[in-house]
Design a protein around this motif. Structure first.
Motif, PDB file in Angstrom:
ATOM      1  N   MET A   1       0.849  -1.194   0.000  1.00  0.00           N
ATOM      2  CA  MET A   1       0.000   0.000   0.000  1.00  0.00           C
ATOM      3  C   MET A   1       0.881   1.240   0.000  1.00  0.00           C
ATOM      4  N   SER A   2       0.566   2.226  -0.775  1.00  0.00           N
ATOM      5  CA  SER A   2       1.331   3.458  -0.811  1.00  0.00           C
ATOM      6  C   SER A   2       0.406   4.635  -0.585  1.00  0.00           C
ATOM      7  N   ARG A   3       0.972   5.641  -0.027  1.00  0.00           N
ATOM      8  CA  ARG A   3       0.235   6.867   0.285  1.00  0.00           C
ATOM      9  C   ARG A   3       0.190   7.755  -0.943  1.00  0.00           C
ATOM     10  N   ILE A   4      -0.974   8.324  -1.242  1.00  0.00           N
ATOM     11  CA  ILE A   4      -1.102   9.251  -2.345  1.00  0.00           C
ATOM     12  C   ILE A   4      -0.660  10.628  -1.858  1.00  0.00           C
ATOM     13  N   GLY A   5       0.246  11.272  -2.572  1.00  0.00           N
ATOM     14  CA  GLY A   5       0.678  12.606  -2.167  1.00  0.00           C
ATOM     15  C   GLY A   5       2.050  12.574  -1.527  1.00  0.00           C
ATOM     16  N   GLN A   6       2.330  13.529  -0.676  1.00  0.00           N
ATOM     17  CA  GLN A   6       3.640  13.665  -0.068  1.00  0.00           C
ATOM     18  C   GLN A   6       3.646  13.186   1.373  1.00  0.00           C
ATOM     19  N   SER A   7       4.820  12.713   1.804  1.00  0.00           N
ATOM     20  CA  SER A   7       5.015  12.374   3.210  1.00  0.00           C
ATOM     21  C   SER A   7       5.362  13.638   3.973  1.00  0.00           C
ATOM     22  N   ARG A   8       4.643  13.893   5.057  1.00  0.00           N
ATOM     23  CA  ARG A   8       4.878  15.121   5.808  1.00  0.00           C
ATOM     24  C   ARG A   8       4.903  14.855   7.301  1.00  0.00           C
TER      25      ARG A   8
ATOM     26  N   CYS B   1      -3.136   2.766  11.185  1.00  0.00           N
ATOM     27  CA  CYS B   1      -2.444   3.904  11.791  1.00  0.00           C
ATOM     28  C   CYS B   1      -1.522   3.314  12.852  1.00  0.00           C
ATOM     29  N   SER B   2      -0.232   3.356  12.581  1.00  0.00           N
ATOM     30  CA  SER B   2       0.744   2.702  13.448  1.00  0.00           C
ATOM     31  C   SER B   2       1.035   3.545  14.685  1.00  0.00           C
ATOM     32  N   ASP B   3       0.892   2.928  15.856  1.00  0.00           N
ATOM     33  CA  ASP B   3       1.286   3.570  17.107  1.00  0.00           C
ATOM     34  C   ASP B   3       1.732   2.491  18.083  1.00  0.00           C
ATOM     35  N   PRO B   4       3.023   2.124  18.030  1.00  0.00           N
ATOM     36  CA  PRO B   4       3.496   1.028  18.876  1.00  0.00           C
ATOM     37  C   PRO B   4       3.495   1.350  20.360  1.00  0.00           C
ATOM     38  N   ALA B   5       3.385   2.635  20.725  1.00  0.00           N
ATOM     39  CA  ALA B   5       3.339   2.973  22.149  1.00  0.00           C
ATOM     40  C   ALA B   5       2.090   2.406  22.805  1.00  0.00           C
ATOM     41  N   ASN B   6       0.979   2.411  22.087  1.00  0.00           N
ATOM     42  CA  ASN B   6      -0.293   1.980  22.674  1.00  0.00           C
ATOM     43  C   ASN B   6      -0.297   0.505  23.052  1.00  0.00           C
ATOM     44  N   THR B   7       0.363  -0.316  22.247  1.00  0.00           N
ATOM     45  CA  THR B   7       0.197  -1.758  22.378  1.00  0.00           C
ATOM     46  C   THR B   7       0.974  -2.358  23.546  1.00  0.00           C
ATOM     47  N   VAL B   8       1.887  -1.579  24.126  1.00  0.00           N
ATOM     48  CA  VAL B   8       2.681  -2.097  25.245  1.00  0.00           C
ATOM     49  C   VAL B   8       1.781  -2.500  26.407  1.00  0.00           C
ATOM     50  N   ALA B   9       0.685  -1.782  26.585  1.00  0.00           N
ATOM     51  CA  ALA B   9      -0.236  -2.080  27.685  1.00  0.00           C
ATOM     52  C   ALA B   9      -0.895  -3.444  27.539  1.00  0.00           C
TER      53      ALA B   9
ATOM     54  N   ASN C   1      -0.734   5.686   8.004  1.00  0.00           N
ATOM     55  CA  ASN C   1      -0.537   6.873   8.829  1.00  0.00           C
ATOM     56  C   ASN C   1       0.265   6.445  10.048  1.00  0.00           C
ATOM     57  N   MET C   2       1.112   7.345  10.570  1.00  0.00           N
ATOM     58  CA  MET C   2       1.925   7.022  11.744  1.00  0.00           C
ATOM     59  C   MET C   2       1.705   8.056  12.834  1.00  0.00           C
ATOM     60  N   HIS C   3       1.443   7.584  14.053  1.00  0.00           N
ATOM     61  CA  HIS C   3       1.447   8.450  15.222  1.00  0.00           C
ATOM     62  C   HIS C   3       2.806   8.308  15.891  1.00  0.00           C
ATOM     63  N   ILE C   4       3.441   9.444  16.131  1.00  0.00           N
ATOM     64  CA  ILE C   4       4.789   9.447  16.678  1.00  0.00           C
ATOM     65  C   ILE C   4       4.749  10.008  18.095  1.00  0.00           C
ATOM     66  N   LYS C   5       4.939   9.138  19.075  1.00  0.00           N
ATOM     67  CA  LYS C   5       5.094   9.581  20.460  1.00  0.00           C
ATOM     68  C   LYS C   5       6.031   8.637  21.177  1.00  0.00           C
ATOM     69  N   ASP C   6       6.836   9.191  22.058  1.00  0.00           N
ATOM     70  CA  ASP C   6       7.773   8.376  22.814  1.00  0.00           C
ATOM     71  C   ASP C   6       7.143   7.997  24.156  1.00  0.00           C
ATOM     72  N   PHE C   7       7.747   7.017  24.820  1.00  0.00           N
ATOM     73  CA  PHE C   7       7.147   6.458  26.026  1.00  0.00           C
ATOM     74  C   PHE C   7       8.235   5.855  26.891  1.00  0.00           C
TER      75      PHE C   7
ATOM     76  N   ARG D   1       9.323   2.841   6.334  1.00  0.00           N
ATOM     77  CA  ARG D   1       9.790   3.675   5.218  1.00  0.00           C
ATOM     78  C   ARG D   1       8.770   4.762   4.840  1.00  0.00           C
ATOM     79  N   PRO D   2       8.450   5.646   5.785  1.00  0.00           N
ATOM     80  CA  PRO D   2       7.413   6.648   5.499  1.00  0.00           C
ATOM     81  C   PRO D   2       7.761   7.578   4.346  1.00  0.00           C
ATOM     82  N   LYS D   3       9.014   7.957   4.203  1.00  0.00           N
ATOM     83  CA  LYS D   3       9.365   8.872   3.119  1.00  0.00           C
ATOM     84  C   LYS D   3       9.199   8.213   1.762  1.00  0.00           C
ATOM     85  N   GLU D   4       9.678   6.989   1.654  1.00  0.00           N
ATOM     86  CA  GLU D   4       9.564   6.284   0.371  1.00  0.00           C
ATOM     87  C   GLU D   4       8.110   5.969   0.024  1.00  0.00           C
ATOM     88  N   ARG D   5       7.287   5.733   1.037  1.00  0.00           N
ATOM     89  CA  ARG D   5       5.896   5.335   0.812  1.00  0.00           C
ATOM     90  C   ARG D   5       4.912   6.480   1.008  1.00  0.00           C
TER      91      ARG D   5
END
Length: 270
Positions: A1-8, A164-172, A190-196, A229-233
């Motif tokens: 699967m690839s994202r239509i448009g630009q990675s931002r 929508c990837s968020d690996p922080a959530n799944t630790v629980a 889509n990626m959610h970026i948060k540290d934990f 590979r968010p930039k490439e995809r």
């Protein structure tokens, strides 16, 4: 699967969680949050789980879109739940706001659908989403095993349904972040970026699992981007926080802003 448009790199309303809440004396409006994002040089904003959005009429929504357009910001939308009428309501909201993505989760209070119901729902509504050019990204989180979410995505088998990837959530749920990243990689939209991080509670009795400034916690960001590979995809990376309330309103707001700036600096340096 690839994202239509630009990675931002974008900000979520969760990056202003406390400042948008009634816990502060002068809460931000969503228009204020968009202006703060623009001042930080951000051109993508995900309005995610922001309760007032559901109560806005079309005129209110159009006003939010105008503010975003004037600031040069593209909007994305996030909600919870998969009831068909709810998804259609948010498809309408996404249309007015110009969002080509809707992030959601399976469960809401009073409705915890099984896999068959979820598949049937997506098969019913996805043709409408496809016609509108809006993709649905299901977030990984502790209430539903990642493999069950992936099972639904595989069964529906549509480029308009992914993760929508968020690996922080799944630790629980005792799912290890790297294993989740490996599993969801082919399906990420889509990626959610948060540290934990874990910290010892007072008296060394147990732990608190909470947020950390990006780059200082347990999130293996380099591994995650190498795999996904968010930039490439062309997959957008959306900054969130798990910032606990501090000793005062002023300190909470100061730290929330600091974490946001640090997250943007970190991502822009990569």
């Amino acid at each position: 699967m690839s994202r239509i448009g630009q990675s931002r790199i974008g900000l979520s309303s969760y990056a202003f969680f406390w400042q948008l809440s009634d816990q502060v004396s002068e809460p931000l409006s969503i228009h204020d949050a968009l202006k703060k994002a623009a001042n930080l040089g951000v051109d993508l904003f995900q309005i995610c789980d922001y309760a007032p959005l559901e109560d806005m009429n079309d005129g209110d929504l159009a006003a939010v879109r105008r503010t975003a357009d004037e600031l040069g910001i593209t909007l994305e939308v996030g909600t919870k739940g998969i009831r068909p009428e709810h998804l259609r309501k948010f498809l309408h909201i996404a249309g007015i706001l110009g969002s080509d993505l809707l992030r959601t989760m399976f469960n809401v209070p009073g409705h915890t659908p099984g896999a068959d119901e979820v598949v049937e729902t997506f098969e019913e509504v996805l043709p409408e989403f496809e016609a509108a050019g809006v993709r649905i990204a299901i977030e990984t989180y502790e209430q539903v095993p990642t493999e069950r979410i992936l099972g639904v995505v595989r069964r529906v088998n549509s480029p308009y349904l992914g993760i929508c990837s968020d690996p922080a959530n799944t630790v629980a749920a005792l799912e290890m972040p790297r294993e989740v990243i490996d599993a969801v990689e082919p399906y990420v939209l889509n990626m959610h970026i948060k540290d934990f991080a874990f910290s010892r509670k007072q008296g060394w009795v147990g732990f608190t699992y909470s947020g950390a400034p990006l780059g200082e916690g347990l999130l293996d960001y380099d591994y995650m981007v190498k795999k996904i590979r968010p930039k490439e995809r062309n997959i957008n990376q959306i900054v969130e926080h798990w910032l606990p309330w501090q000793d005062s309103e002023a300190e909470t707001i100061r730290l929330e802003n600091q974490w946001t700036q640090q997250s943007l600096d970190f991502l822009r340096s990569k």
